[in-house]
Write an enzyme that holds these catalytic residues in place. Structure first.
Site, PDB file in Angstrom:
ATOM      1  N   LYS A  82       0.846  -1.194   0.000  1.00  0.00           N
ATOM      2  CA  LYS A  82       0.000   0.000   0.000  1.00  0.00           C
ATOM      3  C   LYS A  82       0.874   1.233   0.000  1.00  0.00           C
ATOM      4  O   LYS A  82       1.873   1.311   0.708  1.00  0.00           O
ATOM      5  CB  LYS A  82      -0.850  -0.019   1.289  1.00  0.00           C
ATOM      6  CG  LYS A  82      -1.669   1.217   1.518  1.00  0.00           C
ATOM      7  CD  LYS A  82      -3.123   0.987   1.178  1.00  0.00           C
ATOM      8  CE  LYS A  82      -3.931   2.265   1.113  1.00  0.00           C
ATOM      9  NZ  LYS A  82      -3.651   3.067  -0.099  1.00  0.00           N
ATOM     10  N   LYS A 106       5.781   2.590   8.037  1.00  0.00           N
ATOM     11  CA  LYS A 106       4.584   3.289   8.538  1.00  0.00           C
ATOM     12  C   LYS A 106       3.492   2.279   8.880  1.00  0.00           C
ATOM     13  O   LYS A 106       2.881   2.352   9.945  1.00  0.00           O
ATOM     14  CB  LYS A 106       4.024   4.248   7.475  1.00  0.00           C
ATOM     15  CG  LYS A 106       4.875   5.467   7.212  1.00  0.00           C
ATOM     16  CD  LYS A 106       4.160   6.435   6.256  1.00  0.00           C
ATOM     17  CE  LYS A 106       5.132   7.357   5.581  1.00  0.00           C
ATOM     18  NZ  LYS A 106       4.495   8.408   4.773  1.00  0.00           N
ATOM     19  N   LYS A 118       4.943   1.926  -3.365  1.00  0.00           N
ATOM     20  CA  LYS A 118       4.997   3.340  -3.787  1.00  0.00           C
ATOM     21  C   LYS A 118       5.102   3.391  -5.296  1.00  0.00           C
ATOM     22  O   LYS A 118       5.699   2.502  -5.919  1.00  0.00           O
ATOM     23  CB  LYS A 118       6.224   4.023  -3.175  1.00  0.00           C
ATOM     24  CG  LYS A 118       6.154   5.534  -3.202  1.00  0.00           C
ATOM     25  CD  LYS A 118       5.119   6.017  -2.190  1.00  0.00           C
ATOM     26  CE  LYS A 118       5.328   7.407  -1.714  1.00  0.00           C
ATOM     27  NZ  LYS A 118       4.691   7.632  -0.419  1.00  0.00           N
ATOM     28  N   THR A 202      -3.256  13.282   6.975  1.00  0.00           N
ATOM     29  CA  THR A 202      -1.819  13.394   7.236  1.00  0.00           C
ATOM     30  C   THR A 202      -1.578  14.518   8.232  1.00  0.00           C
ATOM     31  O   THR A 202      -0.856  14.350   9.230  1.00  0.00           O
ATOM     32  CB  THR A 202      -1.043  13.644   5.928  1.00  0.00           C
ATOM     33  OG1 THR A 202      -1.422  12.620   4.996  1.00  0.00           O
ATOM     34  CG2 THR A 202       0.459  13.586   6.140  1.00  0.00           C
ATOM     35  N   ASN A 233      -0.790  20.065   0.840  1.00  0.00           N
ATOM     36  CA  ASN A 233      -1.861  19.392   1.574  1.00  0.00           C
ATOM     37  C   ASN A 233      -1.519  19.280   3.064  1.00  0.00           C
ATOM     38  O   ASN A 233      -2.277  19.739   3.918  1.00  0.00           O
ATOM     39  CB  ASN A 233      -2.117  18.009   0.964  1.00  0.00           C
ATOM     40  CG  ASN A 233      -3.194  17.249   1.724  1.00  0.00           C
ATOM     41  OD1 ASN A 233      -2.926  16.654   2.756  1.00  0.00           O
ATOM     42  ND2 ASN A 233      -4.425  17.307   1.258  1.00  0.00           N
ATOM     43  N   SER A 360      -6.388   5.887   4.975  1.00  0.00           N
ATOM     44  CA  SER A 360      -6.529   5.102   3.744  1.00  0.00           C
ATOM     45  C   SER A 360      -6.964   3.677   4.071  1.00  0.00           C
ATOM     46  O   SER A 360      -7.795   3.083   3.383  1.00  0.00           O
ATOM     47  CB  SER A 360      -5.194   5.046   2.988  1.00  0.00           C
ATOM     48  OG  SER A 360      -5.079   6.129   2.108  1.00  0.00           O
TER      49      SER A 360
HETATM   50  N1  GLU Z   1       1.237   8.887   0.188  1.00  0.00           N
HETATM   51  C1  GLU Z   1       0.884   8.825   1.575  1.00  0.00           C
HETATM   52  C2  GLU Z   1       2.076   8.394   2.398  1.00  0.00           C
HETATM   53  O1  GLU Z   1       3.182   8.532   1.967  1.00  0.00           O
HETATM   54  C3  GLU Z   1      -0.349   7.996   1.823  1.00  0.00           C
HETATM   55  C4  GLU Z   1      -0.292   6.577   1.387  1.00  0.00           C
HETATM   56  C5  GLU Z   1      -1.627   5.879   1.488  1.00  0.00           C
HETATM   57  O2  GLU Z   1      -2.592   6.520   1.857  1.00  0.00           O
HETATM   58  O3  GLU Z   1      -1.684   4.687   1.174  1.00  0.00           O
HETATM   59  O4  GLU Z   1       1.962   7.995   3.525  1.00  0.00           O
END
Ligand code: GLU
Length: 426
Positions: A82, A106, A118, A202, A233, A360
């Site tokens: 993810k 994370k 990613k 975030t 954002n 998410s």
């Molecule tokens: N791009 C965001 C991050 O780096 C969110 C990733 C997501 O929501 O899956 O954490």
């Protein structure tokens, strides 16, 4: 026919290589401390899968332009991978790889049933029309469709991508799949199965980390002086939340420069005037540079823009008591050491910026159930997850006598390594 230029200026490539190397260094240390053998590091130091694609798009002038895109899947021992997709001229393999590893960390820190992924496309969305962006978004999904999906790898927004882009991607994937499949991607508009609270998630996560760190340092947020680098954002919503909490946002910045007022800036006005890429300082004359801003007197500094901002060059001049990393990789490893020696509390990116992927996950769960939650339910659940994760990482740093970055990596990597061991991979 024209071809885009993948970013490979030597400075940028070196920075991205350093980013990957420093991530690997901390992963290695974390695995060593947890007692895992060299094989575990061998497996986790790079993504298990990496796809490079070429995406032809008919531009508004009638020509076909071919873009380069990537998708990295770091590790799927715990569950599907993810993570976001970024649209940026500097995107490259090393950066996407490092970012996919950070997504695994994370997910481990906030305890989600995912591994990290990613994606990125080398492009400059600031110079593209709506129609061209739609073609690129749909083309990317067609190109990576074999390796993504709601049970395989779930994309999301990242730098310069938003809910409209997620909507086009969801629609393209659903057409390929031949049924509506909202769980393929998160960060969608509410009417297409998005979640309440995803757009602010975030910044909410960062705010909760700022609050917890301030309590530890005996700082009252009401009246605290805060500096926020970046007004996109994360930085934009964060400045609003800090302002609402009574903090004095004394400086903010964007890619063009920074604004400073020791009495506190008028955040509502600045948010009202910024463009869709988070630029506002170009409207003012008395600006200072981003570098100058980082060294100003304040209680809390939040880098919410790009990587490598606090380095061994300026770490000794940072005056904040607390640094909370809302961006990915804003502080180098050398600078992390200097800040620790100076007793500045650093809340690392993999913890502080995990609010986005947490909501998410909530969005994906709601899509899978077909049952949708209220804003209050989302906020309450997010608050619980981030507070628990913050203290889990902080307590690990205290009991092990290590900085919060290494502690976060230990917490983040543990579940993944354990899952890989149970599966018999290591
Ligand atoms: N791009 C965001 C991050 O780096 C969110 C990733 C997501 O929501 O899956 O954490």
């Amino acid at each position: 026919m024209v071809a885009d230029k993948p970013a490979d200026s030597s400075k940028e490539s070196k920075e991205h290589l350093d980013m990957l190397k420093s991530t690997q260094t901390v992963i290695k240390k974390a695995l060593d401390k947890l007692g895992y053998p060299e094989e575990a590091y061998e497996l986790l130091r790079e993504p298990v899968r990496f796809m490079t694609v070429r995406i032809p798009v008919r531009m508004d002038d009638g020509q076909i332009k071919v873009f380069t895109g990537y998708r990295a899947q770091h590790n799927d021992a715990v569950g599907p991978t993810k993570g976001g997709v970024r649209f940026h001229p500097d995107v490259n393999e090393k950066e996407v790889s490092a970012l996919s590893i950070w997504m695994s960390l994370k997910a481990g820190i906030v305890d989600l049933p995912y591994g990290g992924g990613k994606g990125g496309i080398v492009c400059d969305p600031r110079e593209m029309s709506f129609r061209e962006l739609e073609g690129l978004s749909r083309g990317y999904v067609r190109a990576i469709s074999q390796i993504v999906g709601p049970t395989k790898d779930i994309p999301a927004p990242d730098v310069f991508t938003n809910s409209q882009i997620m909507a086009w991607m969801m629609d393209e994937y659903s057409r390929i799949d031949e049924f509506n499949n909202p769980g393929f991607i998160t960060g969608k508009p509410l009417v297409l199965g998005g979640s309440h609270g995803r757009d602010t998630a975030t910044a909410k996560g960062v705010t909760i980390c700022v609050e917890e760190a301030a309590k530890l340092r005996g700082i009252d947020l009401n009246g605290a002086r805060v500096i926020i680098q970046g007004f996109g954002n994360a930085g934009g919503f964060l400045s609003k939340f800090m302002n609402d909490a009574g903090a004095k946002v004394v400086a903010i910045s964007d890619a063009q420069g920074a604004l400073y007022d020791p009495d506190g800036l008028d955040i509502d006005y600045l948010l009202d005037r910024r463009d869709s890429f988070g630029t506002v300082t170009n409207l003012f004359e008395n600006t200072i540079s981003n570098d100058e801003m980082l060294e100003l007197d304040c209680d809390i500094l939040v880098p919410a823009a790009i990587a490598n901002q606090i380095t061994e060059e300026n770490a000794n001049r940072i005056k904040a008591n607390i640094v909370v990393e809302a961006a990915n990789g804003p502080t180098t490893l050398e600078a992390t050491k200097i800040l620790a020696e100076r007793d500045i509390l650093l809340v690392p990116d993999v913890l502080a910026s995990s609010g986005g992927v947490t909501v998410s996950y909530f969005e994906w769960v709601q899509n899978n159930q077909g049952y949708y939650w209220t804003e209050e339910e989302v906020q309450e659940k997010l608050q619980k997850v981030i507070v628990k994760s913050f203290h889990n990482v902080y307590d690990t740093s205290q009991t092990r006598n290590i900085d919060m970055r290494l502690a976060a990596y230990m917490v983040g990597v543990r579940k993944m390594a354990e899952a890989a061991r149970f599966r018999g991979w290591i």
